[in-house]
Write a protein that holds these residues in place. Sequence first.
Motif, mmCIF file in Angstrom:
data_model
loop_
_atom_site.group_PDB
_atom_site.id
_atom_site.type_symbol
_atom_site.label_atom_id
_atom_site.label_comp_id
_atom_site.label_asym_id
_atom_site.label_seq_id
_atom_site.Cartn_x
_atom_site.Cartn_y
_atom_site.Cartn_z
ATOM 1 N N PHE A 424 -50.371 64.334 47.404
ATOM 2 C CA PHE A 424 -48.934 64.479 47.612
ATOM 3 C C PHE A 424 -48.455 65.851 47.142
ATOM 4 O O PHE A 424 -49.076 66.474 46.283
ATOM 5 N N SER A 425 -47.316 66.291 47.710
ATOM 6 C CA SER A 425 -46.736 67.563 47.288
ATOM 7 C C SER A 425 -45.960 67.372 45.985
ATOM 8 O O SER A 425 -45.734 66.246 45.552
ATOM 9 N N GLY A 426 -45.544 68.478 45.385
ATOM 10 C CA GLY A 426 -44.824 68.413 44.119
ATOM 11 C C GLY A 426 -43.569 67.556 44.196
ATOM 12 O O GLY A 426 -43.316 66.727 43.330
ATOM 13 N N GLY A 427 -42.791 67.754 45.255
ATOM 14 C CA GLY A 427 -41.559 66.983 45.404
ATOM 15 C C GLY A 427 -41.853 65.504 45.567
ATOM 16 O O GLY A 427 -41.186 64.655 44.978
ATOM 17 N N GLN A 428 -42.888 65.194 46.354
ATOM 18 C CA GLN A 428 -43.253 63.787 46.548
ATOM 19 C C GLN A 428 -43.724 63.157 45.244
ATOM 20 O O GLN A 428 -43.430 62.002 44.957
ATOM 21 N N ARG A 429 -44.441 63.956 44.431
ATOM 22 C CA ARG A 429 -44.904 63.409 43.151
ATOM 23 C C ARG A 429 -43.743 63.077 42.239
ATOM 24 O O ARG A 429 -43.766 62.085 41.515
ATOM 25 N N GLN A 430 -42.702 63.932 42.248
ATOM 26 C CA GLN A 430 -41.542 63.612 41.430
ATOM 27 C C GLN A 430 -40.895 62.320 41.920
ATOM 28 O O GLN A 430 -40.385 61.536 41.132
ATOM 29 N N ARG A 431 -40.939 62.095 43.234
ATOM 30 C CA ARG A 431 -40.403 60.842 43.763
ATOM 31 C C ARG A 431 -41.236 59.656 43.270
ATOM 32 O O ARG A 431 -40.700 58.596 42.944
ATOM 33 N N ILE A 432 -42.553 59.853 43.204
ATOM 34 C CA ILE A 432 -43.413 58.781 42.701
ATOM 35 C C ILE A 432 -43.060 58.491 41.241
ATOM 36 O O ILE A 432 -42.944 57.336 40.822
ATOM 37 N N GLY A 433 -42.871 59.574 40.454
ATOM 38 C CA GLY A 433 -42.509 59.402 39.048
ATOM 39 C C GLY A 433 -41.200 58.641 38.897
ATOM 40 O O GLY A 433 -41.055 57.792 38.017
#
Lengths: 536, 275
Positions: A424-433
């Motif tokens: 996943f991209s950085g933005g997507q990872r923040q969404r996962i978090g």
Amino acid sequence: MAEALISIRDLTVALPPGADRAHAVDGVSLDIPRNEILCIVGESGSGKSLTAHAVMGLLPRGVTASGGQILFGGADLLRQRPEAMRKLRGRDIAMIFQDPMAALNPVVNIGQQITEQIRAHRGIGEKEALQQAAGLLAEMGLKDTKSLLKSFPHQLSGGQRQRVMIAMALSLSPKLLVADEPTTALDVTTQAQILKLIKRIQSEREMSVLFITHDFGVVADMADRVAVMRQGRVVESGTTTEVLSNPTHSYTRALIAAVPTGECDLPPPPPDAVPLMAVTRLSKRFRRGGFFSGASAIAAVDNVSLTLSRGETLGIVGESGSGKSTLARCVIRLLDPDEGEILFDGADIARMGARGLRPLRRRIQMVFQDPFSSLNPRETVGDIIIAGPRAYGEDMREASRRAADIMRLVGLNPETMKRFPHEFSGGQRQRIGLARALMLKPDVLIADEPVSALDVTVQAQVLKLLDDVRQQMNLAMLFITHDMRVAAQVCHRVMVMRHGQVVESGPTREIFAAPSSDYTRALLAAIPGRGLLAAV
Amino acid sequence: MRDFLRVFFSRPISLIGLVIFAAIVVIALLAPFLFVRGPFTIVGMPLLPPGAPGLLAGSDVLGRDMVVGLAYGARISLLVGITSTLCALGIGMLLGAVAGYYGGWLDDLLMRVTEFFQIIPSFVLLMVLVAFLQPSLSSTVIGIALVTWPQVARVVRGEFLSLRSREFVQAARTLGMGDARIIVTQILPNALPPIIVVSSMMVGSAILTESALSFLGLGDPNLLSWGSMIGGSRSAMWVAWWTTVLPGVAIMLTVLALNFIGDGLNDALNPRRRR
């Protein structure tokens, strides 16, 4: 337009087979003018960094320039022999990097690192080289250069390190300075100082600068000319005023629109009679030293009080080292505060033991700063998201079903649940978090610099998501940031911190309109591109 | 997993290591079926050279078949190597994880204990332990585990120390996970690569240590191992080279194979080497 120092013609950089696209840089033509600053702006993955690295002859292994020319003084840099390029680097073209800590050698002192290059190229003695190094450091606005030359990278602040990096880059008076996101890892105030420094040096030395950034605010402050890159192509270029006042490409317009102007239009929420959380006179000290050296205590958080109600966002703003992250970690009890109380829903959790804390833990959740280290690399996204409910004994099937809902809520496809974080991209990872935090249906959400590692366009999306979620779930949000313009977008109230103490606090709108302390004024002034962009 | 195998087998050396080791394991497993009479049966004249009728590798000082001895020796060497490494892993991982995760005085205490074991010359300690416990297979295993666990504890502690401050571990704490759950499900999987590498090399060194003990006569007297074969034949070293060289070569091949495998694992488990 001034005569070009370097002309990039149809540069094409091929990616290794199996990458998401065939060419990282696809037919880019650019002129780097003499005695001017050219900004290449674009999101991550736009090929802006690889273009800069191609100019330096420093493409990563497996990535090659497959076509085009880079003309410098009549020669094509892409066809130079490695030895010739090595002589060129440093002498004619120098580079500074995003992370000065990683670019400096941790076990060699600053003096040796600067003089090494001078001596390698000029063949002068150590004493003379050290004198030149001291002069360079003074030129960078650093004081006490003598002791600085003897210190090691870890003893310097982020801003000092970047100044040292610039001094090293300039040590041989290059004609071109390539700066690859040199301020992205820095505080907003430090960023403003470094930007000013680069601009001053550029005009004093009359050299060219190729400046890579993702932030149109920085472009507005720095650039004479700008080139906008997207997916390996230049979509628009021209002088900064042209591009800013009259962007022709829709992508440029989107990039400019994504830059928060620092204008605050959030209304302060109605004051709640009983705040959900009340922190009173909280202090946390860290002890340094140990058995042999004298122990000393540093107050990271010093006598801080705050209240937080449902449905509101309180911003905590300050430079690194101001104690804002420590405060957040005390509130969520990752750290044990030394003094003060944290009333949460009527109970003091400041000194509560692990057992008493456990039922309350799920009601206070956190989103972390680093999208790379905040997710366990060995777990699938689905497992990461349902870990919280599982820890509280929720049924696996029920948790998975809710996880799919939450993933949709944060804008992720639930079918990607079986994938691992690195896909996943950085933005997507923040969404996962965020999804992981929301799974426990918290009352309080603490966001610790959740967007500082993201591109400006992605920042805007994540901030909007956080605000939507706060409204939908009626969350109380504690939002930690070093960037005033980010605070302006989501915070109803802000609290400005410095050296562990509260400098001022109040509704965001009032603080922005009439800051009462010099420190807040400095933070506001440091917002890149403030005047220019607001005028557009 | 596919990446892992690709990197592992892209180096011929790890493939060689794996083939040698697999061959030794197969021989060890099949020994009782191939040679039903056992390694202590006398089959002919002593010190017959390799190639004598029916004796591929010759006979030893007592006239026993060297081939049978080598095959049965592999059983003991592998058994000791693997079980003692597993025991050392158990102790080392437990103490290392606790020390690294909790830090503070517990870390200090456990690391001082670890150092206590590290500063004593390990082979001397091992000899004393085995002599004290009576030489037997289990005392050898216990002894080797006791002198090798500090190595594991150090590695595990280092990994835990750096992993526990990572944000995903903090996130696990804020999610309300207990310490044991965090250690086992969050940190341990991330700490495994160096542990696997260290343990593959430890099996090799445990085999060497066992051989050294047996050579000195401190092995289990009822079992034949490569070390005791060399020890028992050292008086004949000058007249019948095969009695000492062949078991020596067997030890060397096994340890070498394990080191090759360890090297390959080190590359394959290193995310930077993958692409």
